[in-house]
Scaffold this motif. Structure first.
Motif, PDB file in Angstrom:
ATOM      1  N   GLU A 149     -42.060  -3.842  15.009  1.00 41.80           N
ATOM      2  CA  GLU A 149     -41.373  -4.537  13.917  1.00 41.80           C
ATOM      3  C   GLU A 149     -40.445  -5.626  14.456  1.00 41.80           C
ATOM      4  O   GLU A 149     -40.262  -6.670  13.829  1.00 41.80           O
ATOM      5  CB  GLU A 149     -40.580  -3.541  13.067  1.00 41.80           C
ATOM      6  N   VAL A 150     -39.858  -5.385  15.643  1.00 42.26           N
ATOM      7  CA  VAL A 150     -38.974  -6.377  16.257  1.00 42.26           C
ATOM      8  C   VAL A 150     -39.784  -7.524  16.841  1.00 42.26           C
ATOM      9  O   VAL A 150     -39.495  -8.701  16.587  1.00 42.26           O
ATOM     10  CB  VAL A 150     -38.090  -5.722  17.336  1.00 42.26           C
ATOM     11  N   THR A 151     -40.791  -7.207  17.633  1.00 45.45           N
ATOM     12  CA  THR A 151     -41.564  -8.270  18.286  1.00 45.45           C
ATOM     13  C   THR A 151     -42.331  -9.111  17.265  1.00 45.45           C
ATOM     14  O   THR A 151     -42.489 -10.319  17.435  1.00 45.45           O
ATOM     15  CB  THR A 151     -42.526  -7.674  19.332  1.00 45.45           C
ATOM     16  N   GLU A 152     -42.787  -8.478  16.175  1.00 47.44           N
ATOM     17  CA  GLU A 152     -43.483  -9.237  15.135  1.00 47.44           C
ATOM     18  C   GLU A 152     -42.515 -10.146  14.375  1.00 47.44           C
ATOM     19  O   GLU A 152     -42.848 -11.290  14.040  1.00 47.44           O
ATOM     20  CB  GLU A 152     -44.183  -8.274  14.178  1.00 47.44           C
ATOM     21  N   ALA A 153     -41.309  -9.633  14.111  1.00 45.02           N
ATOM     22  CA  ALA A 153     -40.297 -10.456  13.437  1.00 45.02           C
ATOM     23  C   ALA A 153     -39.937 -11.663  14.299  1.00 45.02           C
ATOM     24  O   ALA A 153     -39.785 -12.786  13.796  1.00 45.02           O
ATOM     25  CB  ALA A 153     -39.057  -9.626  13.133  1.00 45.02           C
ATOM     26  N   LEU A 154     -39.805 -11.434  15.598  1.00 47.00           N
ATOM     27  CA  LEU A 154     -39.507 -12.534  16.521  1.00 47.00           C
ATOM     28  C   LEU A 154     -40.653 -13.543  16.540  1.00 47.00           C
ATOM     29  O   LEU A 154     -40.428 -14.759  16.498  1.00 47.00           O
ATOM     30  CB  LEU A 154     -39.245 -11.983  17.925  1.00 47.00           C
ATOM     31  N   ALA A 155     -41.882 -13.040  16.593  1.00 46.90           N
ATOM     32  CA  ALA A 155     -43.045 -13.925  16.694  1.00 46.90           C
ATOM     33  C   ALA A 155     -43.169 -14.854  15.490  1.00 46.90           C
ATOM     34  O   ALA A 155     -43.563 -16.021  15.628  1.00 46.90           O
ATOM     35  CB  ALA A 155     -44.316 -13.092  16.849  1.00 46.90           C
ATOM     36  N   LYS A 156     -42.829 -14.361  14.286  1.00 46.68           N
ATOM     37  CA  LYS A 156     -43.020 -15.201  13.112  1.00 46.68           C
ATOM     38  C   LYS A 156     -41.789 -16.008  12.715  1.00 46.68           C
ATOM     39  O   LYS A 156     -41.828 -16.759  11.733  1.00 46.68           O
ATOM     40  CB  LYS A 156     -43.501 -14.357  11.926  1.00 46.68           C
ATOM     41  N   SER A 157     -40.729 -15.896  13.480  1.00 48.98           N
ATOM     42  CA  SER A 157     -39.524 -16.684  13.207  1.00 48.98           C
ATOM     43  C   SER A 157     -39.611 -18.043  13.890  1.00 48.98           C
ATOM     44  O   SER A 157     -40.208 -18.181  14.958  1.00 48.98           O
ATOM     45  CB  SER A 157     -38.283 -15.930  13.693  1.00 48.98           C
ATOM     46  N   SER A 158     -38.991 -19.028  13.271  1.00 50.59           N
ATOM     47  CA  SER A 158     -39.092 -20.399  13.788  1.00 50.59           C
ATOM     48  C   SER A 158     -38.173 -20.665  14.969  1.00 50.59           C
ATOM     49  O   SER A 158     -38.407 -21.589  15.750  1.00 50.59           O
ATOM     50  CB  SER A 158     -38.771 -21.396  12.671  1.00 50.59           C
ATOM     51  N   ALA A 159     -37.093 -19.883  15.088  1.00 48.05           N
ATOM     52  CA  ALA A 159     -36.130 -20.112  16.163  1.00 48.05           C
ATOM     53  C   ALA A 159     -35.528 -18.775  16.589  1.00 48.05           C
ATOM     54  O   ALA A 159     -35.520 -17.804  15.829  1.00 48.05           O
ATOM     55  CB  ALA A 159     -35.018 -21.057  15.704  1.00 48.05           C
TER      56      ALA A 159
END
Length: 276
Positions: free
Chosen positions: A41-51
């Motif tokens: 959930e953390v790595t996916e949230a990071l991956a789809k964030s713009s910054a």
């Protein structure tokens, strides 16, 4: 290891405002190799964030050492010997002897720096490494994303440097006593363990312990390191979210309680949902 087997660590929030979704994640500044990778959930949230947004860029060592020289070292010709009472100097020498650090190696530092060095040594004795903090993992997994800083090293170290001589001596002695009693390791290791298990109740209890009481250390943590910075961080996050979405990693304690960053964002009309 299958992704489903990666444990939840820290605390993760989803922040909605005006059609934008950002993520807020609680970090710790020490780690172990087996803390990584972080859970999906953390790595996916990071991956789809713009910054990626952090308190500061931990790779900027030149900025850190310049700030340390400005706020944590004495002017040429002065040492810690000139600023501590005889009893405090005696206790410091005893504490340094236990970790085999000669006074000469740290005498140019102000008491708050030496206190933090001693606590850091205690933490590393338990196997946690300051070079393996969560920020490094986030940076390595967001190499192509813009990095935004909420603060800088000069600001952070300046907060400690603003303590006067009497407060710095008290801060040093309190931390030495905490090390001698085992309290420093219990609280530091306990917080890391609570982060590693996403144990919200224990995180809240340890935050309360660290910020309660009449010691210089507790007042400084409560009023300055959290009480002053949390509203500033929340305001900066709002400014960032007005322009776009982001994955925001800040120290775990900044997320806790009625004056934590999630609560402050809610007060300002943001929808903040705890993922875990």
């Amino acid at each position: 290891m299958l992704s489903s087997e990666v444990p939840r660590r820290g605390a993760l929030y989803r922040v909605h405002h005006e059609g934008k979704i950002s993520y807020l994640f609680g970090t710790i500044h020490v780690g172990k190799q087996d803390f990584f990778p972080l859970e999906p959930e953390v790595t996916e949230a990071l991956a789809k964030s713009s910054a990626l947004v952090l308190e500061l860029d931990v790779r900027a060592s030149d900025d850190y050492f310049q700030a340390l020289a400005r706020h944590g070292q004495y002017p040429a010709g002065q040492t810690i010997r000139d600023h501590l009472s005889p009893e405090a100097l005696r206790k410091l020498q005893a504490a340094l002897a236990k970790v085999k650090l000669p006074l000469k190696s740290v005498e140019h530092y102000r008491p708050w720096v030496v206190a933090n060095i001693l606590v850091g040594q205690e933490i590393e004795k338990s196997g946690f490494n300051r070079g393996m903090g969560v920020e490094g993992f986030l940076l390595s997994n967001a190499r192509k994303k813009p990095l935004l800083e909420l603060e800088n090293a000069d600001y952070q170290l300046g907060l400690f440097g603003a303590l006067d001589d009497a407060q710095q001596e008290a801060y040093l002695l309190e931390n030495i006593d905490d090390i001698d009693s085992g309290g420093a390791l219990r609280k530091s290791a306990g917080l890391v363990e609570a982060w590693g298990a996403a144990d919200a109740a224990r995180i809240a209890a340890l935050t309360h312990e660290l910020t309660t009481g009449d010691s210089v250390s507790a007042r400084f943590m409560d009023r300055t390191l959290l009480g002053k910075r949390n509203p500033e961080m929340a305001a900066s996050i709002e400014a960032i979210m007005r322009k776009g979405d982001a994955f925001i990693g800040i120290g775990l304690l900044h997320l806790v309680g009625d004056n934590g960053v999630p609560a402050l964002l809610r007060q300002h009309g943001y929808q903040v949902d705890k993922v875990y």
